[in-house]
Every structure is written in C-alpha cells, then in structure tokens.
Design an enzyme around this catalytic site. Structure first.
Site, PDB file in Angstrom:
ATOM      1  N   HIS A  31       3.767  -4.871   6.795  1.00 42.61           N
ATOM      2  CA  HIS A  31       4.162  -5.911   5.838  1.00 42.61           C
ATOM      3  C   HIS A  31       3.423  -7.219   6.130  1.00 42.61           C
ATOM      4  CE1 HIS A  31       7.143  -8.055   3.212  1.00 42.61           C
ATOM      5  NE2 HIS A  31       6.798  -9.061   4.004  1.00 42.61           N
ATOM      6  N   GLU A  32       3.502  -7.674   7.368  1.00 44.78           N
ATOM      7  CA  GLU A  32       2.874  -8.947   7.699  1.00 44.78           C
ATOM      8  C   GLU A  32       1.353  -8.853   7.627  1.00 44.78           C
ATOM      9  OE1 GLU A  32       4.513 -11.559   7.700  1.00 44.78           O
ATOM     10  OE2 GLU A  32       6.508 -10.655   7.798  1.00 44.78           O
ATOM     11  N   HIS A  79       0.331  -9.548   4.158  1.00 39.53           N
ATOM     12  CA  HIS A  79       0.206 -11.002   3.958  1.00 39.53           C
ATOM     13  C   HIS A  79      -1.114 -11.505   4.537  1.00 39.53           C
ATOM     14  CE1 HIS A  79       4.036 -12.051   2.222  1.00 39.53           C
ATOM     15  NE2 HIS A  79       4.755 -11.644   3.252  1.00 39.53           N
ATOM     16  N   HIS A 119      -3.949 -10.915   2.351  1.00 40.81           N
ATOM     17  CA  HIS A 119      -3.906 -11.836   1.210  1.00 40.81           C
ATOM     18  C   HIS A 119      -4.618 -13.146   1.566  1.00 40.81           C
ATOM     19  CE1 HIS A 119      -1.128 -13.354  -2.298  1.00 40.81           C
ATOM     20  NE2 HIS A 119      -2.376 -13.253  -2.655  1.00 40.81           N
TER      21      HIS A 119
END
Length: 680
Positions: A471-472, A475, A478
């Site tokens: 998940h991180e 990010h 991104h």
C-alpha cells in the site's frame, strides 16, 4: 543573510540532493526556519506588489517558485520529527505550528495577491494556458477562496486566528498520542505470560524489551505489529484485555496527554471557519473540493456498505461465540477476544495458521516483490545505495531508474518500529518532482512500524503487514513516477478521496498467485509456499471481512458525524457513543480509530471529513484492477501504459474524475467493491 555554519541554509551538494542529516543538529532548525520564513515572506510580497500587469508567469509560476528554502527546511524537519523525534524536536514543533500557520494565512489572505489571481482567473480563457497551467491556476484560485481571501477584513483576521490555533491543537494532539504510546509497555514475566505466543512474536517482544533496557525479558508495546499478533495468539485473556484497553485508551488517560478537550475545541473552530466561508458545516466545506462533493454522497456510500458488512460481522461474531462455547470458555466475546478466536476459526475453516504463514513472508522478499511488480508494470529498476547520509541507521535508500536507465528519484525505506517514531505507516517526500526549477527528481520515503527481528534473524511479516508495505509503496510510486511541471500538482497532490487509489490498487498485485509463488519463500528452507497453502490463503481473502469493514466504517462514520454535528457539540465521548448507537455497532468490535487517537482526523486536516476516502478509492481500485483481469494479464503492457499515463504520473494536473475516465473509460459503481469484500 545565510548562516554558512547552518547546514540547513547552506547549499546541499550531496548525492541525490539529500539533506546533510549527520551535520544537522536540533539547534539548527529554529534559525533556519526564521531565515527561510523571512525569505519566503519577502518573495510573496514582491509578487503581490509587482507593478507589472499580472501574468501567469509573474504571479502563479512565481508563487510556485517562491519559498523554496522554506519548503526544503520544513520537509526535512517534519519528516524527521515524525520518524525519529525527541523532546527537543517536539518543543520546536510546538513553537513552529503557529508561526507556519501565520505565514500561510498572511499569504492566502493577502488582498493584493488575491486581486492578481482573481484577474487571471477572470481572463483565463484568453491567457493561452496549456491544460496543466489551467489546472494550476484553478487550484490557486480555489485555494485562496477556500482560505477566506474573499472575506471582509474582520473575518479574514478571524480566519487567521483560527488557522493558527488549529495548527497548535493538531501538533499537541499528535504529540499526546506519541507520549501515551511511548509510555506503555506490557512486560511479560515468564512462560505463563508468554502462553500461546509463537516463536516469531516472542522474538519480536524480546527485541522490543532489549530496546527498552529490559534485555532477557519480553515487552508488548502499542505498535500495531506487536499488539495485533499478541491479541491474536495470547491465551491469557487477562493480558489481552489489559493490552487492548491501553491501545484503545490512547489520548484518553487524563492529565496532560488527554485529547478530549483538544477535539472539542478543534471541532468548534472548524465549524466556525466553515460558517465564515458560507458552508453549513465543516464536512460540507471540506467535501466541496473532493470527488464526493457532499456529505450526503459520502454517507450514502458508507451506509450502503455498512448494512452488508454489519450482517456479515454478526455472523462472524456468532461463529466466534460458538467456538468459545465448544472450547468450554464461559465468556461473552469482547473486543480483546475477537482476533484470538478469529485466528482459531481461520485455522479450522481455512486450515491457515498465521504461525505457519508468516515464515513465508520475509520482509526482504516482500520488498523485492513490490519492486518486481513496479518493474513489470512500469519498467522501473531499484538499486540499493550504501553509505549515504541518512536520518537513522535503519533507513535504506534505493536509486530508482526508468526502463532507459534514467534516474527518476530516490526511494527511502524506514521499516521498523521505535519509540521515537509515531505509529502507523505513511509515505512522504523530502523533495517533490517538478520541472519549473529544472528537472527536479523526487526523494520519497515510506515509513512503517514493523516489529524488528533480533540481530541475526530475518524480519517476518503478517499478511496484513505485507499489504501495508505494498500500500505505502503504491503511494511512493505515485510520488516517484510524477511527471508534471508545477509543484502544486506534483505526485500525491490530488484530492483526498483520490489519493488512495494508486496505493490501494497496488495491493492487488500482492494477492496474485504469480507474486506469491515467486516471493513467498520459507525463511529457513528457501522453498516457495506450497500450492495447498497458497490456495488456502487466496481462498481466505474475504475471511473476517465483516469485522475489518465494520471497524473501519465506524471510524469513517464518526468522522462524518463529528464534522456535521450541531454547533453546541462539546462532549466527544457522547458523540462517539451516539454514532455507534445509531449504527447499531456490534458490541464485540471497537472502532479502528477512536476519537482520542484518530490522528488521521485530528492531528491535521488532511483526512478530516475525509477518512471515508479509503472506501471511495476502493470503489475505483476494485474496478481499476478489473481492467487487467479483463485483458487476461495482470501485467498487460497496454493497460499498464494507461495506468502510468493517467494515474501514477499525472499528479493533480487534471480533475480526478477526468483522470480515471481517461484510464478506464467510465466511472465505477460499488459493485466491484462489494464483490471484493465478499458481500456480493
């Protein structure tokens, strides 16, 4: 005037543009901020008072260039203060909060500057702007309006006061949680206290004890990677209750670290600010600048999922109660029992034992899996860099290159829990990608709180931990893949209910057999996860989903209720109880984040009235991954190219709805989410 002895103000010539961490001492921060704030104020005033007719370049682009030194100092300070803090850094943080808020208010409420932006906004169709510039102008106009630049002199002064006080309250809220977490330790004395704990958890608890000067003993802290497996495996119900009670009581223990009055005051100030801007309540104000747009739209989504989730959770609770009765445990399932009996049910119904699964989830292998996924999707490579000057010995650095070998950024990874780090997991940036001041590559950091293995042993993760890592890292991608010109739309600078799409979407690749077959290898034998265990893991993906969804939704609904509550609402405990009663919360489940430690919402405003965004984004991520399954290849090159172009690299250069439609062709509904969670 720069102080040549202050490394925060000197030129940084080290590798990748990293801050010179080893040369930065705590006493360097206050004078660096003082100098940087003065420079930034002077730059803003020069833009506002320029005699030339406003243009995009001399006003908007100039604002994007202004305050570069302040951005650099602040990024360094706040990243270190959250991941490796000290009492001295916390004192500086408390002192800085109102000063930085005042600087922001003085900029956003500057009438001369707002007049220049307003003129540009009125003339926008005649300025010859490209699409990104048009988006940047729109963001500036909206930002100034939402800050109160269009209000009367009296109301602008009040807005500035509110902003400064909220900054102080948010800082204190966060520090209070950290203080409660750092102060707590459940010391396990002897085999009786260790009953039921598997070897990996005993080893992690021993490491936590040694870090706290209790070598030879075992300690459970309030780090999620310690307390959740303790609740899952400990056969000592009394100790489970003690640990859970401390976990849920963070920020609610009376004394100097109690957050209840801070919450009440925060809600009052947020309501007042929203009313000054013409909104009925804070939620209406906050959501006006989101994909959701209105509190009603958010509530409709949350409550539509609540009903099937709560029904499933009640069925899960009955199964746990039945198992306890079969075992002769004359108890009524309580929140500190859920994970313990759920693990037993999972072993019985899916033949999955966390202790059996965890040896296959080595931290190093999961890092490699996350990197490999990015390589196959986007052509990225990752090369670990040694000998760099970093802010803590545990931090690692990786040079990130594109398929042509071009450096696109530096990725920092800080995986292990420590008392000087706030809880949770997050992505941040020491430097954002942009092209306005040259081809500036980003420095992105992922911070986790995994339980560290003893020296000489390999750190093992739970499946939830592995999902957190993916998940991180979503990010992080991104931020790393951002390909824009202007800082205001760089990387994760998107609406709150869109920012979780790249991160939650990335988690899907962890759950794929292709990934697990390659990277889930046993820590001792090196053999891949057996096919039968892999099948059981994948078959159990929706196990306990009622519980997971209900504990999340309870927090999201409280967040919405708190920010739509009547103006005279002051009793936060009563407000929490009212939300849980209205929703008929299953008594065996607690909110994921109770108000007094709900840092997402009360440490700052990023997720205030926005905690729903995880689910809003999940509607999109469930649909977005379907694009790959429809293509028949989870690494389909054409789909991955659209994903890169419209989601991961585009930052905030276009409206998020337009970005998603460009990738997928249409906006999704909630059906894919309900199916993903096992509710349909």
């Amino acid at each position: 005037m720069r102080d040549p002895e202050n490394p925060l103000l000197a030129s940084w010539s080290g590798p990748y543009g990293l801050p010179p961490f080893s040369r930065i001492e705590t006493h360097h921060y206050p004078p660096a901020f003082e100098t940087a704030l003065k420079e930034a104020r002077s730059e803003v005033e020069a833009i506002a008072n320029a005699p030339e007719t406003p243009t995009f370049d001399n006003t908007i682009a100039a604002l994007e260039r202004a305050g570069e030194r302040l951005t650099r100092v602040a990024s360094t300070f706040f990243n270190v203060a959250s991941a490796n803090t000290s009492p001295e850094l916390q004192a500086i943080e408390r002192d800085l909060a109102p000063k930085l808020a005042r600087h922001s208010s003085e900029t956003l409420l500057n009438q001369t500057l707002f007049a220049r932006i307003t003129q540009l906004w009125a003339d926008r169709d005649t300025l010859g702007l490209d699409p990104e510039q048009a988006r940047v102008l729109e963001r500036y106009h909206s930002m100034f309006q939402r800050a109160g630049a269009g209000l009367s002199d009296t109301d602008r002064a009040r807005m500035s006061e509110i902003t400064q006080e909220l900054a102080v309250l948010g800082t204190q809220f966060s520090q209070n949680i950290l203080a409660d977490e750092a102060a707590y330790r459940l010391v396990l004395d002897g085999e009786a206290d260790l009953a039921g704990l598997p070897p990996f958890l005993r080893a992690a608890a021993a490491e936590a004890a040694e870090e706290r000067g209790l070598a030879g003993r075992h300690v459970i802290t309030l780090s999620r990677s310690l307390i959740e497996p303790f609740l899952q495996f400990s056969t000592r119900r009394d100790l489970r209750e003690a640990a859970f009670t401390a976990w849920r009581a963070r920020g609610e223990n009376g004394g100097d670290t109690d957050n209840r009055e801070i919450i009440a005051r925060t809600l009052k100030l947020r309501r007042e600010r929203a009313r000054l801007l013409g909104f009925e309540d804070f939620a209406a104000y906050k959501l006006d600048d989101s994909m959701a747009k209105t509190p009603d739209a958010v509530r409709d989504l949350l409550e539509s999922v609540w009903r099937p989730a709560a029904d499933k959770a009640r069925r899960e609770a009955r199964a746990l109660q039945d198992l306890a009765a079969q075992d002769g445990d004359n108890i009524e399932i309580a929140p500190w029992d859920w994970r313990f009996y759920a693990e037993r049910v999972r072993q019985r119904d899916h033949a999955i034992d966390e202790a059996e699964l965890k040896p296959y989830l080595q931290l190093e292998a999961m890092i490699e899996a996350a990197f490999d996924t990015a390589t196959r999707l986007f052509g990225l490579t990752f090369e670990e860099q040694h000998g760099l000057d970093l802010y803590h010995p545990d931090v690692r650095a990786f040079a990130v290159r594109d398929r042509n070998g071009r450096d696109i950024g530096l990725f920092l990874a800080d995986y292990f829990a420590r008392a000087s780090k706030r809880s949770g997991a997050w992505m941040s940036a020491f430097r954002q990608q942009q092209k306005l001041a040259g081809d500036i590559t980003p420095i992105i950091v992922n911070v986790m709180n995994f339980a560290k293995a003893p020296k000489g042993e390999k750190t093992l993760l739970t499946f939830d931990d592995a999902h957190t890592l993916f998940h991180e890292f979503g990010h992080a991608l991104h931020g790393l893949l951002s390909n824009v010109t202007y800082p205001i739309v760089s990387g994760t600078s998107v609406s709150r209910d869109y920012v979780e799409l790249p991160s939650q979407l990335y988690e899907h690749w962890l759950d794929q057999p292709e990934t697990l077959q390659r990277f889930a290898v046993h820590v001792e034998t090196g053999k891949p996860m057996p096919d039968d265990l892999l099948e059981r893991v994948l078959a159990a993906r929706t196990f306990n989903s009622g519980f997971d969804t209900v504990e999340y939704l309870a927090s999201a609904l409280f967040d919405l209720d708190a920010h739509t509550a009547p103006e005279d609402t002051t009793d936060v405990t009563a407000l929490e109880a009212a939300t849980l009663t209205r929703m008929d919360m299953p008594k065996q489940i607690a909110m994921r984040h109770r108000p007094t430690h709900f840092a997402h919402v009360f440490s700052g405003e990023n997720y205030a009235s926005g905690y729903y965004s995880y689910m809003w984004s999940e509607v999109m991520d469930a649909d977005a991954f379907t694009a790959f399954t429809e293509a028949g290849d989870i690494f389909d090159p054409a789909t991955a190219a659209r994903l890169y172009e419209h989601i991961y690299s585009s930052g905030g250069r276009q409206d998020p709805k337009d970005a998603y439609i460009a990738f997928r062709g249409t906006l999704p509904d909630a059906s894919a989410l309900l199916k993903k969670r096992g509710f349909a």
